[in-house]
Design a protein around this motif. Structure first.
Motif, PDB file in Angstrom:
ATOM      1  N   TRP A  73     139.935  68.483  38.542  1.00 17.17           N
ATOM      2  CA  TRP A  73     140.988  68.268  39.532  1.00 17.17           C
ATOM      3  C   TRP A  73     140.908  69.324  40.643  1.00 17.17           C
ATOM      4  N   VAL A  74     140.829  70.601  40.248  1.00 12.58           N
ATOM      5  CA  VAL A  74     140.769  71.686  41.226  1.00 12.58           C
ATOM      6  C   VAL A  74     139.438  71.652  41.974  1.00 12.58           C
ATOM      7  N   TRP A  75     138.340  71.434  41.260  1.00  8.04           N
ATOM      8  CA  TRP A  75     137.025  71.380  41.906  1.00  8.04           C
ATOM      9  C   TRP A  75     136.968  70.280  42.947  1.00  8.04           C
ATOM     10  N   SER A  76     137.450  69.093  42.589  1.00  9.34           N
ATOM     11  CA  SER A  76     137.298  67.949  43.489  1.00  9.34           C
ATOM     12  C   SER A  76     138.019  68.163  44.820  1.00  9.34           C
ATOM     13  N   SER A  77     139.075  68.960  44.814  1.00  8.95           N
ATOM     14  CA  SER A  77     139.799  69.231  46.059  1.00  8.95           C
ATOM     15  C   SER A  77     139.323  70.519  46.722  1.00  8.95           C
ATOM     16  N   GLY A  78     138.422  71.233  46.087  1.00 13.69           N
ATOM     17  CA  GLY A  78     138.001  72.523  46.628  1.00 13.69           C
ATOM     18  C   GLY A  78     139.133  73.530  46.651  1.00 13.69           C
ATOM     19  N   ALA A  79     140.135  73.307  45.810  1.00  3.20           N
ATOM     20  CA  ALA A  79     141.330  74.161  45.728  1.00  3.20           C
ATOM     21  C   ALA A  79     142.080  74.215  47.059  1.00  3.20           C
ATOM     22  N   LEU A  80     141.901  73.191  47.878  1.00  4.23           N
ATOM     23  CA  LEU A  80     142.525  73.153  49.204  1.00  4.23           C
ATOM     24  C   LEU A  80     144.041  73.307  49.117  1.00  4.23           C
ATOM     25  N   HIS A  81     144.679  72.578  48.218  1.00  2.00           N
ATOM     26  CA  HIS A  81     146.133  72.652  48.114  1.00  2.00           C
ATOM     27  C   HIS A  81     146.589  73.970  47.498  1.00  2.00           C
ATOM     28  N   LEU A  82     145.804  74.513  46.583  1.00  2.00           N
ATOM     29  CA  LEU A  82     146.170  75.804  45.999  1.00  2.00           C
ATOM     30  C   LEU A  82     146.094  76.910  47.044  1.00  2.00           C
ATOM     31  N   ASP A  83     145.130  76.829  47.948  1.00  2.00           N
ATOM     32  CA  ASP A  83     145.004  77.812  49.013  1.00  2.00           C
ATOM     33  C   ASP A  83     146.234  77.771  49.923  1.00  2.00           C
ATOM     34  N   GLY A  84     146.650  76.570  50.276  1.00  2.00           N
ATOM     35  CA  GLY A  84     147.848  76.429  51.111  1.00  2.00           C
ATOM     36  C   GLY A  84     149.104  76.921  50.404  1.00  2.00           C
ATOM     37  N   LEU A  85     149.188  76.626  49.104  1.00  2.00           N
ATOM     38  CA  LEU A  85     150.330  77.095  48.317  1.00  2.00           C
ATOM     39  C   LEU A  85     150.355  78.620  48.267  1.00  2.00           C
ATOM     40  N   ALA A  86     149.191  79.226  48.074  1.00  2.00           N
ATOM     41  CA  ALA A  86     149.104  80.688  48.019  1.00  2.00           C
ATOM     42  C   ALA A  86     149.523  81.308  49.350  1.00  2.00           C
ATOM     43  N   ASP A  87     149.019  80.772  50.448  1.00  2.00           N
ATOM     44  CA  ASP A  87     149.406  81.280  51.764  1.00  2.00           C
ATOM     45  C   ASP A  87     150.914  81.165  51.977  1.00  2.00           C
ATOM     46  N   SER A  88     151.468  80.029  51.592  1.00  2.00           N
ATOM     47  CA  SER A  88     152.904  79.807  51.775  1.00  2.00           C
ATOM     48  C   SER A  88     153.733  80.778  50.944  1.00  2.00           C
ATOM     49  N   ALA A  89     153.321  81.005  49.704  1.00  2.59           N
ATOM     50  CA  ALA A  89     154.060  81.925  48.836  1.00  2.59           C
ATOM     51  C   ALA A  89     154.039  83.343  49.397  1.00  2.59           C
ATOM     52  N   ASP A  90     152.863  83.813  49.806  1.00  7.44           N
ATOM     53  CA  ASP A  90     152.778  85.160  50.377  1.00  7.44           C
ATOM     54  C   ASP A  90     153.611  85.284  51.649  1.00  7.44           C
ATOM     55  N   ALA A  91     153.510  84.269  52.512  1.00  6.40           N
ATOM     56  CA  ALA A  91     154.221  84.328  53.787  1.00  6.40           C
ATOM     57  C   ALA A  91     155.736  84.255  53.594  1.00  6.40           C
ATOM     58  N   TRP A  92     156.177  83.428  52.654  1.00  5.94           N
ATOM     59  CA  TRP A  92     157.610  83.277  52.423  1.00  5.94           C
ATOM     60  C   TRP A  92     158.213  84.581  51.918  1.00  5.94           C
TER      61      TRP A  92
END
Length: 140
Positions: A73-92
């Motif tokens: 699941w993570v490989w197929s997306s290239g962790a694209l959504h996890l990267d965005g989630l991480a950026d959002s968490a740090d920024a928030w």
């Protein structure tokens, strides 16, 4: 332009699936690829489902099956959504209400403690859901 070029652009942007390389793209072409996003999502889901099906049929332990499906699941997306989630968490958390600080944090490629925590908890939740789902399919 090939009729499938927008599909290839969407596939290359959203996934790590083996999609033909469309070559350099223009912004207008990227826009024309958007209607293909659900198709790419379905393909990614089909790959993860196929892996889950094979593992259930092979009677793999639920923990192993869940981990392998999550890996696909993570490989197929290239962790694209996890990267965005991480950026959002740090920024928030780190932005402290400042628009400029929030945008600076989102541009920073490093992950802070908030990002790491959110990613770990998200993956743990997905793993647990997959594990429970696998047990349900086996009648346990």
């Amino acid at each position: 332009m090939s009729a499938l070029r927008p599909l290839y652009i969407a596939g290359r942007f959203l996934s790590r699936l083996p999609v033909p390389d469309p070559g350099p793209t223009q912004p207008s072409e990227t826009g024309r690829s958007v209607p293909w996003y659900p198709v790419i999502g379905l393909l990614m889901g089909a790959v993860a489902t196929l892996v889950a099906f094979v593992l259930v049929r092979a009677a793999a332990p639920p923990e192993v099956a869940a981990a392998l499906v999550l890996l696909v699941w993570v490989w197929s997306s290239g962790a694209l959504h996890l990267d965005g989630l991480a950026d959002s968490a740090d920024a928030w958390i780190g932005g402290l209400g400042s628009r400029e600080r929030t945008l600076d944090i989102m541009k920073d490629p490093r992950s802070g403690p908030a990002a790491v925590t959110v990613i770990v908890l998200t993956l743990l939740g997905k793993w647990a859901a997959l594990k429970v789902g696998n047990r349900g399919n086996r009648g346990e």
